[in-house]
Design a protein around this motif. Structure first.
Motif, mmCIF file in Angstrom:
data_model
loop_
_atom_site.group_PDB
_atom_site.id
_atom_site.type_symbol
_atom_site.label_atom_id
_atom_site.label_comp_id
_atom_site.label_asym_id
_atom_site.label_seq_id
_atom_site.Cartn_x
_atom_site.Cartn_y
_atom_site.Cartn_z
ATOM 1 N N VAL A 158 0.800 -1.125 0.199
ATOM 2 C CA VAL A 158 -0.053 0.048 0.063
ATOM 3 C C VAL A 158 0.789 1.303 0.215
ATOM 4 C CG1 VAL A 158 -1.753 1.261 1.317
ATOM 5 C CG2 VAL A 158 -1.835 -1.158 1.230
ATOM 6 N N VAL A 159 0.585 2.192 -0.953
ATOM 7 C CA VAL A 159 1.417 3.545 -0.864
ATOM 8 C C VAL A 159 0.308 4.594 -0.472
ATOM 9 C CG1 VAL A 159 2.536 5.086 -2.448
ATOM 10 C CG2 VAL A 159 2.727 2.600 -2.962
ATOM 11 N N VAL A 160 0.576 5.403 0.411
ATOM 12 C CA VAL A 160 -0.060 6.456 0.885
ATOM 13 C C VAL A 160 0.901 7.643 0.839
ATOM 14 C CG1 VAL A 160 -1.609 5.227 2.058
ATOM 15 C CG2 VAL A 160 0.091 5.864 3.305
ATOM 16 N N PHE A 161 0.140 9.065 0.986
ATOM 17 C CA PHE A 161 0.710 10.148 0.893
ATOM 18 C C PHE A 161 0.475 10.577 2.639
ATOM 19 C CE2 PHE A 161 0.013 11.425 -3.549
ATOM 20 C CZ PHE A 161 1.060 10.564 -3.821
ATOM 21 N N GLU A 162 1.561 11.405 2.869
ATOM 22 C CA GLU A 162 1.379 11.859 4.442
ATOM 23 C C GLU A 162 2.298 12.968 4.353
ATOM 24 O OE1 GLU A 162 -0.050 12.864 6.696
ATOM 25 O OE2 GLU A 162 -0.400 11.262 8.061
ATOM 26 N N SER A 163 2.038 14.163 5.357
ATOM 27 C CA SER A 163 2.744 15.232 5.570
ATOM 28 C C SER A 163 3.780 14.828 6.331
ATOM 29 C CB SER A 163 1.850 16.472 5.948
ATOM 30 O OG SER A 163 1.557 16.068 7.250
#
Length: 290
Positions: free
Chosen positions: A168-173
């Protein structure tokens, strides 16, 4: 569609061209993307200041117009009307491929609904760049967009992501990374994770470890600088079925407190108590918590 004239100039047929732009290194732009940006009548972009740097680097003078999350239905229609009048309009995000966590979705849907041709101009993508360098399985993967800001919603999103069979690939600050890793470690401390930072830029970095190891590292060091992509490895085949844990927790929560239910289910399914407790907190809040 693009057609090359005898003099080497590219002519574009009317349409909406989705142009992938560099995520850091400006040399990652494709030759076809440059052709389209030069030949288009207009470049619609999230931030004209950011896109201007790319256009200036390659001496492109095509006019720009801001198109972002605040653009209205009228703004979209004006762009579509220009295409219907015979123009080619390029849509560029600040970085990467349009339609991937950017405001292009509504414009593309409106264009398709009105019979306007939509042409992808593929190129840079932080999702694929992070996936490639992570060293985690790539035969099956999912993209989860940006993790929610609020903790309960974020925990729920992570619980859902961890049930998926692939990477799973996610964006996060960067600012919220320590908190997200702490949530992830509470649910699946041994899951392999990669923090990909500043992709294609001078300080590009990939930090690898288990969720627990990386949570401890960023709790100690604090948030990193720059743009972050989080890559979470797939569950081990021996991992328990998350649906079984949820079913057991829902049953236990009818008669027990969150703490008691978590302890009982952790003992019954032989799971880490922290993992079960994190999920019990979410389930205890009812449908709105999920």
């Amino acid at each position: 569609m693009t057609m090359e004239a005898p003099d080497g100039q590219v002519n574009l047929t009317p349409g909406l061209y989705l142009v992938a732009t560099p995520i850091g290194n400006l040399r990652d732009v494709t030759l076809r993307a440059l052709d389209v940006l030069r030949a288009a009548a207009l470049v619609a972009c999230e931030d004209t200041r950011i896109t201007r740097r790319l256009l200036d680097r390659y001496v492109i003078a095509t006019p720009m117009k801001r198109y972002d999350d605040h653009s209205s239905d009228d703004d979209r229609q004006r762009l579509i009307d220009r295409i219907k009048a015979g123009e080619a309009v390029a849509l560029a995000s600040d970085a990467g491929t349009p339609m991937v966590s950017d405001p292009g979705f509504k414009l593309v849907r409106a264009a398709i609904a009105q019979g306007v041709e939509v042409v992808p101009i593929p190129g840079p993508s932080s999702v694929l760049a992070a996936l490639c360098l992570a060293g985690l399985p790539t035969d099956r993967f999912s993209f989860g967009g940006f993790l929610p800001e609020k903790q309960v919603a974020r925990q729920n999103a992570l619980n859902e992501a961890l049930r998926l069979p692939g990477t799973v690939v996610v964006f996060e600050s960067a600012r919220r990374l320590p908190a997200s890793l702490a949530d992830l470690a509470a649910i699946a401390p041994d899951r392999p994770v990669v923090v990909a930072r500043e992709l294609t830029k001078h300080f590009e970095e990939a930090v690898r470890g288990t969720a627990a190891e990386l949570a401890a590292r960023y709790h100690k060091d604090g948030p990193p600088r720059g743009e972050v992509v989080l890559v979470i490895g797939p569950p081990d085949e021996a991992d328990p079925d998350a649906a079984d844990m949820d079913a057991a927790l829902r049953a236990a929560l009818r008669d027990l407190s969150v703490k008691e239910a978590a302890s009982a289910v952790a003992f019954m399914l032989k799971l880490p108590r922290r993992q079960v407790y994190a999920r019990a907190v979410v389930l205890s809040k009812g449908p709105e918590g999920e």
